[in-house]
Motif scaffolding. Structure first.
Motif, mmCIF file in Angstrom:
data_model
loop_
_atom_site.group_PDB
_atom_site.id
_atom_site.type_symbol
_atom_site.label_atom_id
_atom_site.label_comp_id
_atom_site.label_asym_id
_atom_site.label_seq_id
_atom_site.Cartn_x
_atom_site.Cartn_y
_atom_site.Cartn_z
ATOM 1 N N GLY A 54 0.813 -1.197 0.037
ATOM 2 C CA GLY A 54 0.142 -0.110 0.059
ATOM 3 C C GLY A 54 0.775 1.068 0.020
ATOM 4 N N ASP A 55 2.084 1.194 0.531
ATOM 5 C CA ASP A 55 3.012 2.130 0.593
ATOM 6 C C ASP A 55 4.507 1.944 0.375
ATOM 7 O OD1 ASP A 55 4.235 4.643 1.104
ATOM 8 O OD2 ASP A 55 3.473 5.189 2.952
ATOM 9 N N SER A 56 5.057 2.286 -0.590
ATOM 10 C CA SER A 56 6.430 1.904 -0.786
ATOM 11 C C SER A 56 7.513 2.194 0.113
ATOM 12 C CB SER A 56 6.917 2.360 -1.964
ATOM 13 O OG SER A 56 6.900 3.956 -2.049
ATOM 14 N N ASN A 57 6.909 3.248 1.021
ATOM 15 C CA ASN A 57 7.952 3.861 2.237
ATOM 16 C C ASN A 57 7.804 2.800 3.481
ATOM 17 O OD1 ASN A 57 8.574 6.200 1.146
ATOM 18 N ND2 ASN A 57 6.596 7.213 1.642
ATOM 19 N N ASN A 58 6.912 1.890 3.400
ATOM 20 C CA ASN A 58 6.888 0.899 4.496
ATOM 21 C C ASN A 58 7.482 -0.595 4.070
ATOM 22 O OD1 ASN A 58 5.110 2.558 6.152
ATOM 23 N ND2 ASN A 58 2.993 1.579 5.042
ATOM 24 N N TRP A 59 8.839 -0.246 3.459
ATOM 25 C CA TRP A 59 9.570 -1.313 2.966
ATOM 26 C C TRP A 59 10.141 -2.194 3.978
ATOM 27 C CZ3 TRP A 59 14.329 -1.807 5.107
ATOM 28 C CH2 TRP A 59 14.976 -0.776 5.483
ATOM 29 N N TRP A 60 10.122 -1.677 5.481
ATOM 30 C CA TRP A 60 10.433 -2.659 6.456
ATOM 31 C C TRP A 60 9.550 -3.526 6.877
ATOM 32 C CZ3 TRP A 60 6.770 -2.655 10.285
ATOM 33 C CH2 TRP A 60 5.940 -1.579 10.204
ATOM 34 N N SER A 61 8.293 -3.439 6.597
ATOM 35 C CA SER A 61 7.229 -4.289 6.651
ATOM 36 C C SER A 61 7.347 -5.574 6.077
ATOM 37 C CB SER A 61 5.929 -3.917 6.620
ATOM 38 O OG SER A 61 5.807 -3.421 5.251
ATOM 39 N N ALA A 62 8.248 -5.692 4.899
ATOM 40 C CA ALA A 62 8.597 -6.724 4.246
ATOM 41 C C ALA A 62 9.034 -7.806 5.091
ATOM 42 C CB ALA A 62 9.491 -6.509 3.074
ATOM 43 N N PHE A 63 10.109 -7.488 6.013
ATOM 44 C CA PHE A 63 10.387 -8.521 6.960
ATOM 45 C C PHE A 63 9.572 -9.274 7.846
ATOM 46 C CE2 PHE A 63 13.955 -5.308 6.394
ATOM 47 C CZ PHE A 63 14.886 -6.291 5.558
#
Length: 256
Positions: A54-63
């Motif tokens: 939903g938001d590319s800035n939340n890349w940390w949520s990939a982990f």
């Protein structure tokens, strides 16, 4: 309006999970708690992935997203597929690092290393049942390939990645050939692999100094492999005798 507190959800999940575990322990239900917690982890992983996409800035949520999803799948796997569960879990964690890298190749190149290592370990677990004799080659070769990919991302600045790539690839080769040849020949393969490594550094990275260790290691490797031929053992012995004789001759003639 009062904001909804997420602690309510965690509290309810813990109560339900504990109740199901108790019912399973008392014999009323069978393996229901495993399905419950597996579903919880899958849903939690999907929630983080929803944030990620939903938001590319939340890349940390990939982990947490890929890790929790893989953990849930691991728990929900049937017994017939339990042998590959570890590979799926490690592969899920690896996928998170690969996603982080591919969404910002210049800024997050560091994610290649853990992503590649975890991918190699995942392949080891998945292939151990079929390629047990090559498990060492799979891990070492996979990690070595990771460094080669790292080199390709920036050939001018990350030329150093060719060295661990070559060394690990050489060690992967040795795990395969060591049982088929003797120890001296294995050392020859090792030296030739290192020679090829420095030759790659010289040719691809244009580091002229690397030709010297490549040449020296190649000579050592050739002698190691040449010992497979019986006559070379005689040549090697005679060469040592002649070299020793020359040293002694020069010593005594200089004294005279």
């Amino acid at each position: 309006m009062k904001r909804f507190d997420t602690r309510i959800i965690f509290g309810l999940l813990m109560i339900v999970g504990g109740g199901l575990a108790l019912a399973q322990t008392m014999g009323f239900l069978e393996n229901v708690s495993g399905y419950f917690w597996g579903a919880v982890f899958v849903i939690a992983g999907l929630a983080f992935l929803f944030m990620l996409f939903g938001d590319s800035n939340n890349w940390w949520s990939a982990f947490p997203g890929f890790t929790l999803l893989a953990l849930g799948i691991l728990i929900l796997l049937p017994e017939s597929l339990e042998d590959i569960g570890g590979g799926i879990f490690l592969g899920g964690i690896a996928l998170s690092f690969w996603y982080v890298y591919f969404t910002d190749r210049n800024g997050r190149w560091w994610a290649i290393i853990p992503g590649g290592v975890l991918t190699a370990l995942s392949l080891l677990v998945l292939g151990s049942a079929y390629f047990e004799d090559y498990s060492g080659a799979i891990v070492l070769g996979g990690i070595g390939l990771t460094f080669f990919v790292l080199y390709l991302t920036n050939r001018s600045e990350r030329w150093w990645a060719l060295i661990p790539f070559g060394v690990l690839s050489t060690l992967a080769t040795i795990t395969v050939v060591s049982e088929r040849v003797g120890g001296f020949q294995t050392a020859g393969v090792f030296f030739l692999g290192l020679a090829a490594t420095f030759l790659l550094v010289a040719l691809l990275a244009r580091m002229t100094w690397a030709y010297w260790p490549a040449a020296i290691l190649a000579v050592m490797g050739v002698f190691g492999l040449a010992s497979l031929l019986d006559f070379v053992n005689y040549v090697w012995a005679v060469a040592l005798i002649v070299a020793g004789g020359v040293i002694l001759f020069r010593y005594f003639t200089n004294r005279a």
